[in-house]
Design a protein around this motif. Structure first.
Motif, short mmCIF file in Angstrom:
data_model
loop_
_atom_site.label_atom_id
_atom_site.label_comp_id
_atom_site.label_asym_id
_atom_site.label_seq_id
_atom_site.Cartn_x
_atom_site.Cartn_y
_atom_site.Cartn_z
N LYS A 60 0.95 -1.17 0.05
CA LYS A 60 -0.01 0.40 0.32
C LYS A 60 0.61 1.49 0.26
O LYS A 60 0.39 2.62 -0.71
N TYR A 61 1.92 1.19 0.10
CA TYR A 61 2.94 2.24 0.68
C TYR A 61 4.12 1.65 1.03
O TYR A 61 4.72 0.47 1.40
N VAL A 62 5.39 2.42 0.29
CA VAL A 62 6.82 1.78 -0.01
C VAL A 62 7.62 2.58 0.93
O VAL A 62 7.86 3.79 -0.37
N ILE A 63 8.55 2.67 1.33
CA ILE A 63 9.20 2.79 1.93
C ILE A 63 11.40 2.42 1.74
O ILE A 63 10.90 0.70 2.33
N GLY A 69 13.87 -1.90 -5.44
CA GLY A 69 12.53 -1.34 -4.48
C GLY A 69 11.69 -0.61 -5.12
O GLY A 69 10.83 0.29 -5.61
N THR A 70 12.52 0.83 -5.32
CA THR A 70 12.09 2.16 -5.61
C THR A 70 11.89 2.13 -7.28
O THR A 70 10.67 2.49 -7.40
N CYS A 71 12.34 0.94 -8.05
CA CYS A 71 11.78 0.41 -9.59
C CYS A 71 10.18 0.29 -9.50
O CYS A 71 9.52 0.22 -10.21
N VAL A 82 11.94 7.03 -1.11
CA VAL A 82 13.45 6.02 -0.67
C VAL A 82 14.24 6.94 0.04
O VAL A 82 14.26 8.55 -0.79
N PHE A 83 15.49 6.27 0.73
CA PHE A 83 16.84 6.83 1.36
C PHE A 83 17.48 6.65 -0.02
O PHE A 83 17.82 5.58 -0.82
N TYR A 84 18.19 7.14 -1.03
CA TYR A 84 20.16 7.01 -1.75
C TYR A 84 20.62 5.91 -0.71
O TYR A 84 21.13 6.58 0.45
#
Length: 125
Positions: A60-63, A69-71, A82-84
């Motif tokens: 439902k939400y992604v960190i 994972g970003t893609c 996203v944490f770089y």
């Protein structure tokens, strides 16, 4: 956070009304480190490509601090931050987020402000 979770994940999950599921780095030792840092939290145990994709498809939400994972978050049109990840190379995160015009999704030291800005996204171009 007040729930004892690193990085405020419990507080964020409660605010968004979602469950926290952590996907450890599949690299050697990644799972052991996750168990140490995120003791007591829901950590994905069966690491496979299928489970990785399914987790993002059903989120439902992604960190994330994962480039892939970003893609996946973008592909599945999930709200995300996203944490770089410096260890995996910041340049590719910066390039991707610039191309997608999603620089606002980057989390710096103040996580809470960024989370509140990322609820929705119009993926149509």
């Amino acid at each position: 956070d007040e729930n004892g979770n690193p990085m405020g994940l419990g507080t964020i999950a409660k605010k968004l009304g979602v469950e926290v599921v952590l996907i450890p780095d599949a690299a050697a030792g990644g799972h052991a480190l996750f168990k140490t840092v995120f003791d007591g939290m829901n950590i994905m145990n069966k690491l496979s490509v299928e489970n990785f994709i399914k987790a993002y498809a059903n989120a439902k939400y992604v960190i994330t601090d994962s480039f892939h994972g970003t893609c996946m978050s973008y592909i599945f049109k999930k709200p995300f931050n996203v944490f770089y990840n410096e260890k995996r190379g910041i340049d590719r995160f910066e390039s991707l987020m610039k191309i997608l015009n999603l620089g606002c999704r980057r989390i710096f030291e103040n996580i809470y402000r960024k989370i509140s800005n990322a609820k929705g996204r119009n993926y149509a171009r």
